[in-house]
Design a protein around this motif. Structure first.
Motif, PDB file in Angstrom:
ATOM      1  N   LEU A 157     -12.285  -4.053  36.275  1.00 40.60           N
ATOM      2  CA  LEU A 157     -13.110  -2.992  36.853  1.00 40.60           C
ATOM      3  C   LEU A 157     -13.290  -3.268  38.337  1.00 40.60           C
ATOM      4  O   LEU A 157     -13.685  -4.369  38.732  1.00 40.60           O
ATOM      5  CB  LEU A 157     -14.474  -2.936  36.167  1.00 40.60           C
ATOM      6  CG  LEU A 157     -15.482  -1.946  36.759  1.00 40.60           C
ATOM      7  CD1 LEU A 157     -15.033  -0.506  36.529  1.00 40.60           C
ATOM      8  CD2 LEU A 157     -16.875  -2.178  36.173  1.00 40.60           C
ATOM      9  N   SER A 158     -13.018  -2.267  39.178  1.00 47.99           N
ATOM     10  CA  SER A 158     -13.179  -2.404  40.618  1.00 47.99           C
ATOM     11  C   SER A 158     -14.005  -1.252  41.171  1.00 47.99           C
ATOM     12  O   SER A 158     -14.019  -0.153  40.610  1.00 47.99           O
ATOM     13  CB  SER A 158     -11.813  -2.412  41.319  1.00 47.99           C
ATOM     14  OG  SER A 158     -11.029  -3.516  40.899  1.00 47.99           O
ATOM     15  N   LEU A 159     -14.715  -1.532  42.280  1.00 43.20           N
ATOM     16  CA  LEU A 159     -15.415  -0.512  43.059  1.00 43.20           C
ATOM     17  C   LEU A 159     -14.673  -0.376  44.376  1.00 43.20           C
ATOM     18  O   LEU A 159     -14.459  -1.361  45.081  1.00 43.20           O
ATOM     19  CB  LEU A 159     -16.864  -0.918  43.322  1.00 43.20           C
ATOM     20  CG  LEU A 159     -17.908  -0.679  42.229  1.00 43.20           C
ATOM     21  CD1 LEU A 159     -17.563  -1.430  40.959  1.00 43.20           C
ATOM     22  CD2 LEU A 159     -19.287  -1.090  42.728  1.00 43.20           C
ATOM     23  N   GLY A 212     -14.322  -6.508  43.584  1.00 43.99           N
ATOM     24  CA  GLY A 212     -13.861  -6.883  42.268  1.00 43.99           C
ATOM     25  C   GLY A 212     -12.519  -7.586  42.353  1.00 43.99           C
ATOM     26  O   GLY A 212     -12.104  -8.041  43.427  1.00 43.99           O
ATOM     27  N   PRO A 213     -11.805  -7.672  41.206  1.00 43.57           N
ATOM     28  CA  PRO A 213     -12.159  -7.016  39.949  1.00 43.57           C
ATOM     29  C   PRO A 213     -13.158  -7.812  39.126  1.00 43.57           C
ATOM     30  O   PRO A 213     -13.185  -9.035  39.171  1.00 43.57           O
ATOM     31  CB  PRO A 213     -10.816  -6.941  39.220  1.00 43.57           C
ATOM     32  CG  PRO A 213     -10.091  -8.165  39.698  1.00 43.57           C
ATOM     33  CD  PRO A 213     -10.489  -8.340  41.140  1.00 43.57           C
ATOM     34  N   LEU A 226     -18.210   6.027  46.463  1.00 41.83           N
ATOM     35  CA  LEU A 226     -17.284   5.007  45.994  1.00 41.83           C
ATOM     36  C   LEU A 226     -16.523   5.549  44.795  1.00 41.83           C
ATOM     37  O   LEU A 226     -16.863   6.591  44.238  1.00 41.83           O
ATOM     38  CB  LEU A 226     -18.018   3.716  45.629  1.00 41.83           C
ATOM     39  CG  LEU A 226     -19.099   3.757  44.542  1.00 41.83           C
ATOM     40  CD1 LEU A 226     -18.516   3.687  43.138  1.00 41.83           C
ATOM     41  CD2 LEU A 226     -20.090   2.621  44.733  1.00 41.83           C
ATOM     42  N   MET A 227     -15.486   4.820  44.424  1.00 44.78           N
ATOM     43  CA  MET A 227     -14.724   5.170  43.236  1.00 44.78           C
ATOM     44  C   MET A 227     -14.717   3.993  42.271  1.00 44.78           C
ATOM     45  O   MET A 227     -14.498   2.848  42.676  1.00 44.78           O
ATOM     46  CB  MET A 227     -13.276   5.542  43.581  1.00 44.78           C
ATOM     47  CG  MET A 227     -12.454   5.964  42.362  1.00 44.78           C
ATOM     48  SD  MET A 227     -10.755   6.483  42.792  1.00 44.78           S
ATOM     49  CE  MET A 227     -10.026   4.895  43.235  1.00 44.78           C
ATOM     50  N   LEU A 228     -14.989   4.267  41.015  1.00 44.69           N
ATOM     51  CA  LEU A 228     -14.837   3.285  39.951  1.00 44.69           C
ATOM     52  C   LEU A 228     -13.413   3.361  39.422  1.00 44.69           C
ATOM     53  O   LEU A 228     -12.902   4.460  39.169  1.00 44.69           O
ATOM     54  CB  LEU A 228     -15.811   3.575  38.810  1.00 44.69           C
ATOM     55  CG  LEU A 228     -17.284   3.303  39.074  1.00 44.69           C
ATOM     56  CD1 LEU A 228     -18.137   3.971  38.004  1.00 44.69           C
ATOM     57  CD2 LEU A 228     -17.538   1.808  39.082  1.00 44.69           C
ATOM     58  N   GLU A 229     -12.780   2.210  39.271  1.00 48.21           N
ATOM     59  CA  GLU A 229     -11.433   2.182  38.717  1.00 48.21           C
ATOM     60  C   GLU A 229     -11.365   1.105  37.648  1.00 48.21           C
ATOM     61  O   GLU A 229     -11.598  -0.077  37.921  1.00 48.21           O
ATOM     62  CB  GLU A 229     -10.391   1.915  39.799  1.00 48.21           C
ATOM     63  CG  GLU A 229      -8.958   1.908  39.259  1.00 48.21           C
ATOM     64  CD  GLU A 229      -7.914   1.706  40.339  1.00 48.21           C
ATOM     65  OE1 GLU A 229      -7.554   2.709  40.993  1.00 48.21           O
ATOM     66  OE2 GLU A 229      -7.497   0.545  40.529  1.00 48.21           O
ATOM     67  N   LEU A 230     -11.066   1.490  36.441  1.00 48.15           N
ATOM     68  CA  LEU A 230     -10.933   0.586  35.308  1.00 48.15           C
ATOM     69  C   LEU A 230      -9.490   0.579  34.833  1.00 48.15           C
ATOM     70  O   LEU A 230      -8.934   1.623  34.497  1.00 48.15           O
ATOM     71  CB  LEU A 230     -11.848   1.022  34.159  1.00 48.15           C
ATOM     72  CG  LEU A 230     -11.685   0.259  32.839  1.00 48.15           C
ATOM     73  CD1 LEU A 230     -12.148  -1.190  32.989  1.00 48.15           C
ATOM     74  CD2 LEU A 230     -12.454   0.951  31.715  1.00 48.15           C
ATOM     75  N   ARG A 231      -8.887  -0.597  34.820  1.00 50.93           N
ATOM     76  CA  ARG A 231      -7.537  -0.772  34.290  1.00 50.93           C
ATOM     77  C   ARG A 231      -7.645  -1.597  33.013  1.00 50.93           C
ATOM     78  O   ARG A 231      -8.226  -2.693  33.032  1.00 50.93           O
ATOM     79  CB  ARG A 231      -6.632  -1.472  35.314  1.00 50.93           C
ATOM     80  CG  ARG A 231      -6.365  -0.622  36.554  1.00 50.93           C
ATOM     81  CD  ARG A 231      -5.558  -1.381  37.607  1.00 50.93           C
ATOM     82  NE  ARG A 231      -5.249  -0.495  38.734  1.00 50.93           N
ATOM     83  CZ  ARG A 231      -4.129   0.193  38.859  1.00 50.93           C
ATOM     84  NH1 ARG A 231      -3.183   0.082  37.920  1.00 50.93           N
ATOM     85  NH2 ARG A 231      -3.921   0.984  39.894  1.00 50.93           N
ATOM     86  N   VAL A 232      -7.093  -1.099  31.947  1.00 50.06           N
ATOM     87  CA  VAL A 232      -7.218  -1.768  30.655  1.00 50.06           C
ATOM     88  C   VAL A 232      -5.916  -1.618  29.872  1.00 50.06           C
ATOM     89  O   VAL A 232      -5.283  -0.548  29.910  1.00 50.06           O
ATOM     90  CB  VAL A 232      -8.412  -1.186  29.857  1.00 50.06           C
ATOM     91  CG1 VAL A 232      -8.256   0.313  29.638  1.00 50.06           C
ATOM     92  CG2 VAL A 232      -8.614  -1.910  28.537  1.00 50.06           C
ATOM     93  N   PRO A 233      -5.464  -2.663  29.168  1.00 51.95           N
ATOM     94  CA  PRO A 233      -4.302  -2.498  28.292  1.00 51.95           C
ATOM     95  C   PRO A 233      -4.564  -1.368  27.295  1.00 51.95           C
ATOM     96  O   PRO A 233      -5.622  -1.336  26.659  1.00 51.95           O
ATOM     97  CB  PRO A 233      -4.185  -3.852  27.588  1.00 51.95           C
ATOM     98  CG  PRO A 233      -4.820  -4.824  28.542  1.00 51.95           C
ATOM     99  CD  PRO A 233      -5.955  -4.055  29.181  1.00 51.95           C
ATOM    100  N   THR A 234      -3.650  -0.433  27.203  1.00 46.05           N
ATOM    101  CA  THR A 234      -3.859   0.744  26.352  1.00 46.05           C
ATOM    102  C   THR A 234      -4.219   0.350  24.931  1.00 46.05           C
ATOM    103  O   THR A 234      -5.062   0.996  24.292  1.00 46.05           O
ATOM    104  CB  THR A 234      -2.608   1.636  26.361  1.00 46.05           C
ATOM    105  OG1 THR A 234      -2.347   2.039  27.719  1.00 46.05           O
ATOM    106  CG2 THR A 234      -2.804   2.871  25.514  1.00 46.05           C
TER     107      THR A 234
END
Length: 294
Positions: A116-118, A126-127, A149-157
C-alpha cells in the motif's frame, strides 16, 4: 519540571519503521483522471485556526488537524485493474485547502506480497506491507504534503480477497503541522558552539532519543526513549500526560525521528518557531500503551 508532569509509558513497535521516498506519478495525466476521487467537505482553515488558538491552554496537546470521517474500502470505492499476476486498486482523496493530510485505517491487514502506497505529485509514502500488520489491526500514516493524494494497493490477484483495508479518517491539517512541533522560544538542536550555543553540544546522545509525534492524526506532542534496568534496548517511550496517549489512542501514535530544523535560528526571532522545514525521513507508526503514573 519533570516532577510536575504526569507521564505515560508506551512501547513502540520494533519493525514498523519506514521512510519517506520521493517519486513522480507512474500514471499519465489521462490515466490519473480516470481514478475515482473522494472529495471531502470543504473546511474553513481560518475558523479552525481561530478556534484552536482560543482553546489552547497549559496541560493540553496542540491540535493541528480536524478529522473527517470516511467509509472507504477497496470493495466499495476506487477502481481495480490487472497487471500480470497482480491486481491494483487506486483511489484519490481530496480535501481542498489542507496543508498536509494523514490517514487513519481502522482495519489494516494485508496478505504477503501486498503493498500500500500514498502518492502525490511530489511524494511516494510507503510501501506499507504485511510487516505493518499489528494485533490492534490499525494503521495511521505520517503527514504527506498537500490537499490531495492517491492510494495505490498492489496485491497478488490470488490473495485479493484476503485484503482488509478500511479507511475511516482523513485528517485535514489547517495550520501546517510542521510549524506546530516547536515554539518561537525553543532552541534548535542543530545549534552548536559554532553558533554561540555550546550548551547544546553536551546533549547529542540525548537529542537522538527525542521524537515529535502525532496522535489520532490531529494532535502533536513530543516524547523520548527510555532504557530499563535490563539495558536490553526495548523501545520504551515516555510522554507527558497532557499528550493524551491512552490504551485506546496508542495505536494511532506516529513518532518522527530527527525532526529538526536544518539551520540554527535565534530563539524568539522572526525566523524561529516550527521545525523550519526539518526532515521527516524516519517514523514509527503505532504503539502499545503500558502504564501511566502521576
Amino acid at each position: 519540571m519533570y516532577s510536575s508532569l504526569r507521564k505515560g509509558l508506551i512501547a513502540l513497535p520494533f519493525f514498523c519503521c519506514s521512510g519517506l521516498l520521493f517519486a513522480q506519478y507512474a500514471l499519465t495525466t489521462e490515466q490519473l483522471d480516470k481514478v475515482p476521487v473522494e472529495r471531502l467537505p470543504l473546511q474553513n482553515n481560518n475558523d479552525l485556526l481561530t478556534a484552536e488558538m482560543e482553546a489552547r491552554a497549559p496541560g493540553r496537546a496542540n491540535r493541528f488537524a480536524v478529522p473527517i470521517s470516511t467509509k472507504i474500502r477497496p470493495t466499495t470505492h476506487g477502481s481495480w485493474s490487472e497487471e500480470g499476476t497482480n491486481s491494483i486498486w487506486r483511489m484519490r482523496i481530496s480535501s481542498p485547502g489542507a496543508k498536509t493530510l494523514n490517514l487513519g485505517f481502522s482495519e489494516y491487514n494485508l496478505p504477503a506480497g501486498a503493498e500500500l502506497s500514498l502518492v502525490t505529485e511530489a511524494e511516494h509514502l510507503g510501501p506499507f506491507t504485511v510487516a505493518d500488520n499489528e494485533e490492534h489491526n490499525q494503521l495511521w500514516t505520517p503527514l504527506i504534503d498537500g490537499d490531495a493524494l492517491m492510494l495505490e494497493l498492489r496485491v497478488p490477484t490470488a490473495s485479493k480477497k484476503r485484503v482488509q483495508l478500511y479507511l475511516t479518517f482523513v485528517n485535514h491539517d489547517f495550520i501546517d503541522a510542521r510549524k506546530a512541533f516547536s515554539g518561537a522560544c525553543n532552541l534548535d538542536v542543530i545549534c552548536s558552539q559554532a553558533d554561540g550555543w555550546g550548551i547544546v553540544d553536551g546533549y547529542r546522545d540525548i537529542i537522538r532519543s527525542v521524537a515529535a509525534f502525532t496522535i489520532s492524526g490531529t494532535d502533536v506532542c513530543t516524547g523520548f526513549l527510555v532504557n530499563n534496568v535490563n539495558g536490553d534496548g526495548k523501545p520504551l517511550f515516555m510522554t507527558a500526560n497532557h499528550c493524551g496517549v491512552t490504551s485506546g489512542r496508542a495505536p494511532a501514535l506516529v513518532a518522527y525521528w530527527n525532526f529538526e530544523s536544518p539551520t540554527c535560528r535565534q530563539p524568539n526571532s522572526g525566523a524561529s518557531g516550527g521545525n523550519g522545514g526539518g526532515q521527516r525521513s524516519t517514523f514509527n507508526s503505532g504503539a502499545t500503551w503500558l502504564a501511566s503514573y502521576a
